[in-house]
Design a protein around this motif. Structure first.
Motif, PDB file in Angstrom:
ATOM      1  N   LEU A 358       8.865  24.907  -3.707  1.00 44.90           N
ATOM      2  CA  LEU A 358      10.190  25.061  -3.110  1.00 44.90           C
ATOM      3  C   LEU A 358      10.489  23.954  -2.113  1.00 44.90           C
ATOM      4  N   LEU A 359       9.455  23.406  -1.485  1.00 42.94           N
ATOM      5  CA  LEU A 359       9.640  22.321  -0.526  1.00 42.94           C
ATOM      6  C   LEU A 359       9.535  20.947  -1.183  1.00 42.94           C
ATOM      7  N   GLY A 360       9.414  20.910  -2.504  1.00 46.53           N
ATOM      8  CA  GLY A 360       9.345  19.647  -3.215  1.00 46.53           C
ATOM      9  C   GLY A 360       7.969  19.012  -3.206  1.00 46.53           C
ATOM     10  N   GLY A 361       6.943  19.794  -2.877  1.00 42.68           N
ATOM     11  CA  GLY A 361       5.593  19.269  -2.798  1.00 42.68           C
ATOM     12  C   GLY A 361       4.723  19.724  -3.946  1.00 42.68           C
ATOM     13  N   ALA A 362       3.410  19.645  -3.718  1.00 46.33           N
ATOM     14  CA  ALA A 362       2.443  20.009  -4.748  1.00 46.33           C
ATOM     15  C   ALA A 362       1.252  20.691  -4.098  1.00 46.33           C
ATOM     16  N   CYS A 363       0.544  21.502  -4.893  1.00 44.41           N
ATOM     17  CA  CYS A 363      -0.605  22.259  -4.399  1.00 44.41           C
ATOM     18  C   CYS A 363      -1.745  22.128  -5.397  1.00 44.41           C
ATOM     19  N   GLU A 364      -2.945  21.909  -4.870  1.00 48.19           N
ATOM     20  CA  GLU A 364      -4.143  21.882  -5.685  1.00 48.19           C
ATOM     21  C   GLU A 364      -5.143  22.862  -5.079  1.00 48.19           C
ATOM     22  N   ALA A 365      -5.758  23.672  -5.910  1.00 46.99           N
ATOM     23  CA  ALA A 365      -6.747  24.642  -5.431  1.00 46.99           C
ATOM     24  C   ALA A 365      -7.832  24.791  -6.486  1.00 46.99           C
ATOM     25  N   GLY A 366      -9.090  24.648  -6.066  1.00 47.24           N
ATOM     26  CA  GLY A 366     -10.184  24.789  -7.019  1.00 47.24           C
ATOM     27  C   GLY A 366     -11.467  24.205  -6.493  1.00 47.24           C
ATOM     28  N   THR A 370     -19.492  21.137  -4.118  1.00 41.88           N
ATOM     29  CA  THR A 370     -20.057  22.412  -3.631  1.00 41.88           C
ATOM     30  C   THR A 370     -19.061  23.200  -2.798  1.00 41.88           C
ATOM     31  N   ASP A 371     -17.833  22.701  -2.667  1.00 43.72           N
ATOM     32  CA  ASP A 371     -16.831  23.350  -1.820  1.00 43.72           C
ATOM     33  C   ASP A 371     -15.690  23.917  -2.669  1.00 43.72           C
ATOM     34  N   TRP A 372     -14.962  24.799  -2.014  1.00 45.31           N
ATOM     35  CA  TRP A 372     -13.675  25.259  -2.546  1.00 45.31           C
ATOM     36  C   TRP A 372     -12.597  24.578  -1.720  1.00 45.31           C
ATOM     37  N   LEU A 373     -11.682  23.865  -2.395  1.00 47.18           N
ATOM     38  CA  LEU A 373     -10.689  23.046  -1.707  1.00 47.18           C
ATOM     39  C   LEU A 373      -9.276  23.522  -2.013  1.00 47.18           C
ATOM     40  N   LEU A 374      -8.514  23.687  -0.942  1.00 41.24           N
ATOM     41  CA  LEU A 374      -7.076  23.929  -1.051  1.00 41.24           C
ATOM     42  C   LEU A 374      -6.388  22.723  -0.434  1.00 41.24           C
ATOM     43  N   ARG A 375      -5.613  22.004  -1.245  1.00 46.01           N
ATOM     44  CA  ARG A 375      -4.936  20.795  -0.773  1.00 46.01           C
ATOM     45  C   ARG A 375      -3.454  20.894  -1.116  1.00 46.01           C
ATOM     46  N   VAL A 376      -2.617  20.704  -0.095  1.00 42.78           N
ATOM     47  CA  VAL A 376      -1.170  20.823  -0.258  1.00 42.78           C
ATOM     48  C   VAL A 376      -0.515  19.568   0.310  1.00 42.78           C
ATOM     49  N   ARG A 377       0.435  19.047  -0.434  1.00 46.05           N
ATOM     50  CA  ARG A 377       1.204  17.893   0.013  1.00 46.05           C
ATOM     51  C   ARG A 377       2.677  18.296   0.086  1.00 46.05           C
ATOM     52  N   LEU A 378       3.288  18.133   1.283  1.00 45.85           N
ATOM     53  CA  LEU A 378       4.681  18.521   1.511  1.00 45.85           C
ATOM     54  C   LEU A 378       5.454  17.323   2.025  1.00 45.85           C
ATOM     55  N   PRO A 379       6.501  16.874   1.306  1.00 44.90           N
ATOM     56  CA  PRO A 379       7.291  15.727   1.780  1.00 44.90           C
ATOM     57  C   PRO A 379       8.046  16.069   3.055  1.00 44.90           C
ATOM     58  N   LEU A 380       8.117  15.100   3.973  1.00 44.20           N
ATOM     59  CA  LEU A 380       8.856  15.330   5.219  1.00 44.20           C
ATOM     60  C   LEU A 380      10.355  15.449   4.952  1.00 44.20           C
ATOM     61  N   ARG A 381      10.836  14.690   3.966  1.00 44.04           N
ATOM     62  CA  ARG A 381      12.233  14.827   3.561  1.00 44.04           C
ATOM     63  C   ARG A 381      12.270  15.832   2.423  1.00 44.04           C
ATOM     64  N   LEU A 382      12.733  17.025   2.708  1.00 44.95           N
ATOM     65  CA  LEU A 382      12.625  18.148   1.786  1.00 44.95           C
ATOM     66  C   LEU A 382      13.301  17.838   0.465  1.00 44.95           C
ATOM     67  N   GLY A 383      12.619  18.252  -0.630  1.00 47.91           N
ATOM     68  CA  GLY A 383      13.158  18.087  -1.960  1.00 47.91           C
ATOM     69  C   GLY A 383      12.864  16.739  -2.573  1.00 47.91           C
ATOM     70  N   ARG A 384      12.166  15.839  -1.836  1.00 46.15           N
ATOM     71  CA  ARG A 384      11.831  14.528  -2.388  1.00 46.15           C
ATOM     72  C   ARG A 384      10.489  14.550  -3.094  1.00 46.15           C
TER      73      ARG A 384
END
Length: 384
Positions: A358-366, A370-384
């Motif tokens: 909804l914020l125009g970003g992306a999410c990776e989880a998996g 040896t770790d479980w990683l949650l990584r989220v990228r959110l653009p500062l200019r919404l919808g870009r």
């Protein structure tokens, strides 16, 4: 036979008949004013009446409130299966006024035609049963039966015209669809907020209560109870904000929702639950738009909650920074206990993905080594 009789017994048939008679009544009133009924033939009288009625109805249709009045009356007397099939909004465009004019003309014309046929049918039935009595009297019930079926068919035709001419315009249908979509998004957002906030509070509370029961140290128990109380109060505050949203005051609730500047409270609660938290958020206050800061807080909260739930006691590593016009958040936890490495994720991770999209970003989880990683990228200019 029941299929032939049943429509004649429906209350809707006679409500539609009344609607037809109102149209005929309008034509009759205009006829009495001009040209009158004396000294001219019936054909000329009807033609003159039509020439007067049509311009008058077109002028009436220019008034926006007329469309609303006609829609309300049609919903009440034409008895549609779905009321929303007939609009009740005032005219908002010239297209609406044009459709309203067509509806008024069609309504009066159909009502007048049915009214004239009724008079002819009743006269024919009266003549059939009048003296001298004979076999032709048997035609009276047939004429009346045909008259009733004329009313049924005319009522159905009038309902069809109403749904086509008084139904919602393309703009109204689009506005209604947007409203439904907004309400659905709002319900989904409320569900995510409740899941993230209450789920986090319950996770911390359960962990603290379990630890306090296992440890005999009174000081530790006091700290655990204090953490439970603090977490519970925050959950109550979040619940109150949700209730404000449900009471249709979203502006007030939005300004009170926590932002990323309050993330340290999450880390403190996780540390109190027995997890070591290594957090670095390289984000200056005011650098993020308000909505981005609030959604980022919920994403970090879900990352911490997920770690506490599936790997209790394991260290949690949080990183956040602004780079290349985007806010990048990472939550990393060792894959201990088998919980942190499950595939797909539950409702919480789905909520994180929805927020990111909804914020125009992306999410990776998996899994990541040896770790479980949650990584989220959110653009500062919404919808870009």
């Amino acid at each position: 036979m029941p299929a032939v009789i049943a429509p004649l017994l429906l209350p809707a048939t006679y409500a539609r008949w009344l609607h037809l008679l109102i149209g005929m009544l309008f034509a009759g009133v205009v006829l009495l004013v001009y040209p009158g009924t004396e000294g001219i033939s019936t054909g000329r009288m009807l033609l003159t009446c039509c020439a007067v009625d049509v311009p008058l109805l077109c002028l009436i249709a220019l008034v926006p409130a007329v469309r609303r009045a006609e829609g309300v009356q049609a919903r009440l007397l034409l008895v549609p299966r779905r009321e929303e099939a007939i609009g009740i909004a005032p005219s908002a465009s010239w297209a609406d006024r044009g459709r309203t004019a067509c509806w008024l003309v069609a309504r009066v014309a159909l009502g007048t035609a049915v009214g004239v046929l009724m008079i002819v049918a009743v006269s024919a039935a009266d003549a059939a049963v009048g003296p001298p009595f004979g076999p032709r009297a048997l035609l009276a019930p047939v004429v009346l039966f045909a008259l009733l079926w004329l009313v049924v068919l005319a009522g159905r035709l009038q309902l069809l015209l109403a749904t086509r001419l008084l139904g919602p315009s393309a703009a109204e249908r689009l506005a209604a669809a947007e409203l439904r979509a907004e309400r659905l998004l709002e319900r989904n957002r409320l569900a995510r907020e409740l899941h993230d906030s209450i789920g986090h509070a319950l996770t911390v509370t359960v962990l603290q209560a379990g630890a306090a029961r296992e440890v005999a140290d009174p000081a530790f128990r006091d700290r655990a109870l204090e953490a439970i109380e603090t977490t519970g109060r925050r959950a109550l505050d979040d619940l109150e904000r949700m209730l404000v949203l449900l009471r249709e005051a979203p502006e007030t609730a939005a300004t009170e929702r926590p932002g990323l500047d309050r993330a340290e409270e999450l880390f403190a609660a996780a540390r109190a639950a027995g997890s070591r938290v290594d957090a670095e958020l390289d984000v200056r206050t005011g650098e993020l738009p308000g909505v981005l800061s609030r959604e980022a807080y919920r994403i970090v909260q879900e990352g911490v909650t997920n770690a506490l739930r599936h790997a209790p006691g394991a260290p949690i590593r949080i990183r956040g920074a602004v780079a290349d016009g985007a806010l990048v958040l990472e939550c990393r936890t060792p894959r201990t206990g088998g919980g942190g490495g499950r595939k797909g994720g539950g409702k919480g991770l789905r909520g994180v993905r929805e927020r990111a999209v909804l914020l125009g970003g992306a999410c990776e989880a998996g899994p990541d080594g040896t770790d479980w990683l949650l990584r989220v990228r959110l653009p500062l200019r919404l919808g870009r």
